[in-house]
Motif scaffolding. Sequence first.
Motif, PDB file in Angstrom:
ATOM      1  N   SER A  46     -31.441  -2.569  -4.464  1.00 51.46           N
ATOM      2  CA  SER A  46     -30.082  -2.293  -3.982  1.00 51.46           C
ATOM      3  C   SER A  46     -29.008  -2.675  -5.005  1.00 51.46           C
ATOM      4  O   SER A  46     -27.855  -2.286  -4.863  1.00 51.46           O
ATOM      5  N   ALA A  47     -29.392  -3.414  -6.064  1.00 50.78           N
ATOM      6  CA  ALA A  47     -28.451  -3.770  -7.139  1.00 50.78           C
ATOM      7  C   ALA A  47     -28.426  -2.724  -8.250  1.00 50.78           C
ATOM      8  O   ALA A  47     -27.692  -2.869  -9.221  1.00 50.78           O
ATOM      9  N   ILE A 127     -24.599  -5.706 -10.930  1.00 49.26           N
ATOM     10  CA  ILE A 127     -25.266  -4.438 -10.650  1.00 49.26           C
ATOM     11  C   ILE A 127     -25.694  -3.838 -11.978  1.00 49.26           C
ATOM     12  O   ILE A 127     -25.171  -4.183 -13.035  1.00 49.26           O
ATOM     13  N   TRP A 128     -26.677  -2.963 -11.912  1.00 51.94           N
ATOM     14  CA  TRP A 128     -27.233  -2.354 -13.119  1.00 51.94           C
ATOM     15  C   TRP A 128     -27.066  -0.848 -13.054  1.00 51.94           C
ATOM     16  O   TRP A 128     -27.434  -0.223 -12.062  1.00 51.94           O
ATOM     17  N   ALA A 129     -26.514  -0.282 -14.120  1.00 57.59           N
ATOM     18  CA  ALA A 129     -26.300   1.161 -14.203  1.00 57.59           C
ATOM     19  C   ALA A 129     -27.007   1.714 -15.436  1.00 57.59           C
ATOM     20  O   ALA A 129     -27.206   0.997 -16.423  1.00 57.59           O
ATOM     21  N   THR A 141     -20.276  -5.738 -13.229  1.00 56.21           N
ATOM     22  CA  THR A 141     -19.857  -6.203 -11.912  1.00 56.21           C
ATOM     23  C   THR A 141     -19.298  -4.995 -11.165  1.00 56.21           C
ATOM     24  O   THR A 141     -18.956  -3.971 -11.778  1.00 56.21           O
ATOM     25  N   PHE A 142     -19.178  -5.134  -9.875  1.00 56.47           N
ATOM     26  CA  PHE A 142     -18.596  -4.058  -9.071  1.00 56.47           C
ATOM     27  C   PHE A 142     -17.182  -3.761  -9.563  1.00 56.47           C
ATOM     28  O   PHE A 142     -16.798  -2.591  -9.717  1.00 56.47           O
ATOM     29  N   GLU A 143     -16.422  -4.808  -9.826  1.00 52.41           N
ATOM     30  CA  GLU A 143     -15.040  -4.646 -10.275  1.00 52.41           C
ATOM     31  C   GLU A 143     -14.976  -3.920 -11.617  1.00 52.41           C
ATOM     32  O   GLU A 143     -14.099  -3.074 -11.835  1.00 52.41           O
TER      33      GLU A 143
END
Length: 157
Positions: A46-47, A127-129, A141-143
């Motif tokens: 989910s990350a 999070i990982w993209a 980070t989400f931000e």
Amino acid sequence: MNDLPERSRLVQQHLIEAGVTTEIRMLPDSARTAPEAAAAIGCDVSAIANSLVFVADGAPVLVMTSGGHRVDLDVLARSTGAAAIAMAPASVVRDATGQAIGGVAPIGHPTRLRTYIDEDLREHGEIWAAAGHPHTVMPLTFETLQHLTDGEVIAVD
């Protein structure tokens, strides 16, 4: 940076220009799916910030969704205000992002895509993209993801 694939070097350049410091990581194996990426990184699925391209009312849009979700097209259409929405074919993904499915980064595209971000990604400190290639990923980070993409936070499932 020189050891990175060309598309990942472009993503790195966009990060630098945005003032974002993060390290693009090369994975030994493909991370085309969220479970593959999570296993390679050692994080919860989910990350993983999946980069999915859809065609909304005839225009490509980028949806950054938690790897733990399946996008519900009806929910996505309501959340984005689109009358019609469908998964983009590979040719549209490549034209819109310059990147291949499985490696689409949230940035580094020929032109800025309208971007939507799954609200559930904010539950993670990291999070990982994907970073422009199926073997590259980057922590954000989400931000930071929101800042880089100017993305609108929505529900996707």
